[in-house]
Design a protein around this motif. Sequence first.
Motif, PDB file in Angstrom:
ATOM      1  N   THR A 254       0.863  -1.182   0.000  1.00 45.74           N
ATOM      2  CA  THR A 254       0.000   0.000   0.000  1.00 45.74           C
ATOM      3  C   THR A 254       0.897   1.229   0.000  1.00 45.74           C
ATOM      4  O   THR A 254       1.977   1.216   0.570  1.00 45.74           O
ATOM      5  CB  THR A 254      -0.871   0.072   1.271  1.00 45.74           C
ATOM      6  N   GLY A 255       0.415   2.293  -0.645  1.00 49.04           N
ATOM      7  CA  GLY A 255       1.205   3.516  -0.698  1.00 49.04           C
ATOM      8  C   GLY A 255       0.318   4.720  -0.946  1.00 49.04           C
ATOM      9  O   GLY A 255      -0.915   4.599  -1.001  1.00 49.04           O
ATOM     10  N   THR A 256       0.963   5.872  -1.089  1.00 51.35           N
ATOM     11  CA  THR A 256       0.230   7.121  -1.283  1.00 51.35           C
ATOM     12  C   THR A 256       0.639   7.751  -2.605  1.00 51.35           C
ATOM     13  O   THR A 256       1.837   7.828  -2.920  1.00 51.35           O
ATOM     14  CB  THR A 256       0.557   8.092  -0.130  1.00 51.35           C
TER      15      THR A 256
ATOM     16  N   LYS B  63       4.477   6.756  -3.238  1.00 52.46           N
ATOM     17  CA  LYS B  63       5.465   6.520  -2.175  1.00 52.46           C
ATOM     18  C   LYS B  63       4.902   5.491  -1.213  1.00 52.46           C
ATOM     19  O   LYS B  63       3.701   5.479  -0.952  1.00 52.46           O
ATOM     20  CB  LYS B  63       5.717   7.804  -1.390  1.00 52.46           C
ATOM     21  N   SER B  64       5.783   4.667  -0.666  1.00 51.99           N
ATOM     22  CA  SER B  64       5.324   3.669   0.300  1.00 51.99           C
ATOM     23  C   SER B  64       6.382   3.485   1.361  1.00 51.99           C
ATOM     24  O   SER B  64       7.396   2.851   1.113  1.00 51.99           O
ATOM     25  CB  SER B  64       5.049   2.351  -0.439  1.00 51.99           C
TER      26      SER B  64
ATOM     27  N   GLY C 283      -2.290  12.157  -2.796  1.00 49.76           N
ATOM     28  CA  GLY C 283      -2.751  11.930  -1.434  1.00 49.76           C
ATOM     29  C   GLY C 283      -3.613  10.690  -1.261  1.00 49.76           C
ATOM     30  O   GLY C 283      -3.862  10.243  -0.144  1.00 49.76           O
ATOM     31  N   VAL C 284      -4.069  10.115  -2.373  1.00 51.53           N
ATOM     32  CA  VAL C 284      -4.935   8.930  -2.281  1.00 51.53           C
ATOM     33  C   VAL C 284      -4.106   7.693  -1.919  1.00 51.53           C
ATOM     34  O   VAL C 284      -2.997   7.514  -2.405  1.00 51.53           O
ATOM     35  CB  VAL C 284      -5.661   8.715  -3.636  1.00 51.53           C
ATOM     36  N   SER C 285      -4.668   6.828  -1.068  1.00 51.57           N
ATOM     37  CA  SER C 285      -3.986   5.574  -0.727  1.00 51.57           C
ATOM     38  C   SER C 285      -4.318   4.529  -1.779  1.00 51.57           C
ATOM     39  O   SER C 285      -5.481   4.381  -2.158  1.00 51.57           O
ATOM     40  CB  SER C 285      -4.464   5.053   0.623  1.00 51.57           C
TER      41      SER C 285
ATOM     42  N   ARG D  78      -3.411   0.404  -3.333  1.00 56.14           N
ATOM     43  CA  ARG D  78      -2.799  -0.902  -3.216  1.00 56.14           C
ATOM     44  C   ARG D  78      -2.265  -1.240  -4.590  1.00 56.14           C
ATOM     45  O   ARG D  78      -3.000  -1.127  -5.582  1.00 56.14           O
ATOM     46  CB  ARG D  78      -3.871  -1.916  -2.848  1.00 56.14           C
TER      47      ARG D  78
END
Lengths: 187, 139
Positions: A102-104, A116-117, A154-156, A158
């Motif tokens: 998961t990351g942003t 980025k994670s 800014g969204v998370s 997967r």
Amino acid sequence: MVDGHNFKSSKMVFLEAEMNSNVLISPDQLTPQGLLLQKAIITRLLEDIANKKASKEHGYFIAITSLKSIGDGRVRTLTGDVLFPVSFSCLTQKPTKGEVLTGTVERILKHGLFVKSGPIEDIFISEKMTGDYKYVPGESPMFLSEKHSKLEKGVSVRFKVVGFRWMEADRQFQLLATLAGDFLGPI
Amino acid sequence: MSAGEEEENAAELKIGDEFLRAKCLMNCEVAIILEHKYEQLQQMSDDPANQVSQVFEKSLQYVKRFSRYKNPDAVRQVREVLSRYQLAEFELCVLGNLCPETVEEAIAMVPSIKTKGRIDDDEQIEKMLHDLSLIKKFE
């Protein structure tokens, strides 16, 4: 407990690994009091690991979790510095091909998006790997799906790691990822 | 190894042996460890921000954001529940991190559950996911 014998094929998450290293202490830090010496060694080890950031073999060095042992010092005859072998446990993270992370979302471009994670800063998802999300230009560009789900800064998300490489000069990993797959995408 | 090489290795902080023994940790476990570390540093030093590396900071932010369980007892229970099944360490962690809601999702995230026959029975997977969601409910 470790899975199997083949680290390379396993999906690594955060690992607490035991490692050995050598810490160099200069003569001016050597005092008769044993305690101060130990502190100097620990401080130096923390600094060295923080500066090193990551390695190709181990991934990112996140935090030293415990000190196992400090061996006998050996004097470097040329400089007078003393080398201490140190054994310790360290939290590490290394990307693996095929793993789901998961990351942003960090940046949106026409040809893809950057994510980025955790300690991994350079993850690129090409617009060919965004499933049914399509680029929408504008003042704040985004990727939009038919069901009006948005991918913007800014969204998370997967994503699945498609490949990666180690960049020696920057001392970091560069990843290629995909959102095309079941249960991947914004969360 | 010559004295010159050794010197170079030491200066580079060349890590000696490879992984001697490694264990996998879930994001929520890492969050607890790193938060504790940060508190220790705050007590030890006047300027804790100076002592932590960027890698530490980003990792801490990340695990705090992506941990489903915050309470240390809940975290312990999650590991306990997952440890009841014949899972490899990393499989356990991936499940604990991603918290799939359905059996389908669990298999999609960790295909080796089926391909390596870790849990053959879908009902068992269902039960495992149900137990995990209960921990969250009563956290």
